[in-house]
Write an enzyme that holds these catalytic residues in place. Structure first.
Site, mmCIF file in Angstrom:
data_model
loop_
_atom_site.group_PDB
_atom_site.id
_atom_site.type_symbol
_atom_site.label_atom_id
_atom_site.label_comp_id
_atom_site.label_asym_id
_atom_site.label_seq_id
_atom_site.Cartn_x
_atom_site.Cartn_y
_atom_site.Cartn_z
ATOM 1 N N LYS A 55 5.956 -0.244 8.843
ATOM 2 C CA LYS A 55 4.667 0.418 8.587
ATOM 3 C C LYS A 55 3.593 -0.132 9.531
ATOM 4 O O LYS A 55 2.861 0.624 10.153
ATOM 5 C CB LYS A 55 4.273 0.183 7.128
ATOM 6 C CG LYS A 55 2.903 0.681 6.774
ATOM 7 C CD LYS A 55 2.444 0.117 5.469
ATOM 8 C CE LYS A 55 2.307 -1.388 5.468
ATOM 9 N NZ LYS A 55 1.373 -1.953 6.432
ATOM 10 N N GLN A 99 2.496 -3.446 -1.953
ATOM 11 C CA GLN A 99 3.934 -3.198 -1.839
ATOM 12 C C GLN A 99 4.632 -3.467 -3.180
ATOM 13 O O GLN A 99 4.456 -4.526 -3.772
ATOM 14 C CB GLN A 99 4.502 -4.084 -0.718
ATOM 15 C CG GLN A 99 5.950 -3.856 -0.401
ATOM 16 C CD GLN A 99 6.235 -2.428 0.065
ATOM 17 O OE1 GLN A 99 5.439 -1.815 0.781
ATOM 18 N NE2 GLN A 99 7.361 -1.877 -0.363
ATOM 19 N N ASP A 122 -1.332 5.138 -1.402
ATOM 20 C CA ASP A 122 -0.039 5.422 -2.043
ATOM 21 C C ASP A 122 -0.178 6.492 -3.123
ATOM 22 O O ASP A 122 0.833 6.955 -3.671
ATOM 23 C CB ASP A 122 0.554 4.147 -2.671
ATOM 24 C CG ASP A 122 1.484 3.414 -1.703
ATOM 25 O OD1 ASP A 122 1.897 4.033 -0.696
ATOM 26 O OD2 ASP A 122 1.799 2.237 -1.953
#
Ligand code: NAP
Length: 295
Positions: A55, A99, A122
């Site tokens: 990422k 994460q 997200d």
């Protein structure tokens, strides 16, 4: 025998990345800074570490300013929340992601709820979940967003099609169902408690599989001509000792029945990071009062 069209996630993601890179450059000129994407990584889960590295690399290549804060696995929940609050207040940070998974002593919901919804790239904050289901503008989780982009590569119009989503996670299954509903599909969600999942799947013109069980979905689960999106990423070691990545769909037999299908790897996977970068640019535009870019 005619084989299903392969939906090439790599090239569709590369095309999206070209467009996000151009938008990031425009944004850098108008803001006087690159859009910032901050990740928080707690502990050292190896699959997560690989994702975070990829990422950061992709974000930098797209002209974003990526930063990842590595925090120890035994961090106190309050210290993690304080780090999120710091990023919420930081002007140069447009997107924040934590994460997952988190260590068991940390409450996932408390952490997700602490992220500023306008920076929640997200799309997991309850405000963004509600916006998605009620048709309001929000931030949409990257993986299901990628699934829809892949489907649109082979369908001009999804309206009226029968869609089945196998899997109901907050990360993939539920938002994929919401997006298909918003695209005017008739949507069924099936899961581990569903009776007759195979028969349900076989009704689908559009089948999205997000389960995490290697090769669960065989050719006899698929309606002839259906479009199949295989979200699964299952790392296995073959009986010959070779490491392999398998999807949730038994790809070769399924390809003989489906009309279009994604490969694993090279299908949904590359779309996820490309859509995350797109979300960061959208968040940066909205925070600066600029119109949404069209990707
Ligand atoms: P998850 O949170 O574990 O959810 C799995 C879902 O599958 C659950 O809803 C579960 O049902 C359902 N399920 C499990 N076994 C089933 C069965 N035998 N029949 C029908 N449904 C079943 O997983 P996830 O986060 O959604 O991820 C799913 C897969 O996608 C994983 O392989 C993951 O690695 C992959 N993934 C890929 C990407 C990408 O970028 N390509 C991104 C995210 C995830 P219940 O709710 O009843 O337990």
């Amino acid at each position: 025998m005619t084989l299903a069209t392969l939906i090439d996630g790599k090239s569709i993601a590369a095309d999206l990345s070209r467009r996000t890179a151009a938008a990031a450059e425009d944004l850098r000129k108008s803001l006087g800074r690159a859009p910032g994407l901050a990740a928080i990584f707690v502990g050292g889960d190896p699959a997560s570490a690989l994702y975070v590295r990829n990422k950061d690399r992709a974000a930098a290549a797209a002209g974003l300013l990526p930063s990842t804060r590595h925090l120890p696995a035994d961090i106190a929940e309050n210290d993690l929340l304080a780090e999120i609050e710091r990023l919420n207040r930081d002007e140069g940070t447009d997107g924040i992601l934590v994460q997952l998974p988190l260590p068991p002593h940390i409450d996932r919901e408390t952490v997700i709820n602490a992220i500023d919804p306008e920076k929640d790239v997200d799309g997991l904050h309850p405000l963004n979940v509600g916006r998605l289901w009620s048709g309001q503008k929000g931030l949409v989780p990257a993986t299901p967003q990628g699934c829809l982009r892949l489907l649109r590569a082979v369908h001009d119009d999804l309206s009226g099609l029968e869609a089945v989503v196998l899997g109901r996670s907050n990360l993939v299954g539920k938002p994929a169902a919401a997006l298909l509903l918003a695209a005017d599909c008739t949507v069924t969600t099936a899961h581990s408690k569903s009776e007759g999942a195979k028969e349900i799947c076989r009704r689908a013109d559009i089948l999205v599989v997000a389960v995490g069980r290697p090769r669960l979905v065989g050719a006899d689960w698929i309606k002839p001509g259906a479009s199949v999106i295989d979200v699964g990423i299952n790392r296995i070691v073959s009986p010959e000792g070779q490491r392999q990545i398998l999807g949730d769909v038994d790809h070769s037999p399924a390809r003989a029945v489906a009309g279009a299908i994604t490969p694993v790897p090279g299908g949904v996977g590359p779309m996820t990071i490309a859509c995350l970068i797109a979300n960061t640019i959208i968040a940066a535009c909205r925070r600066s009062g600029l119109p949404d870019p069209r990707f």
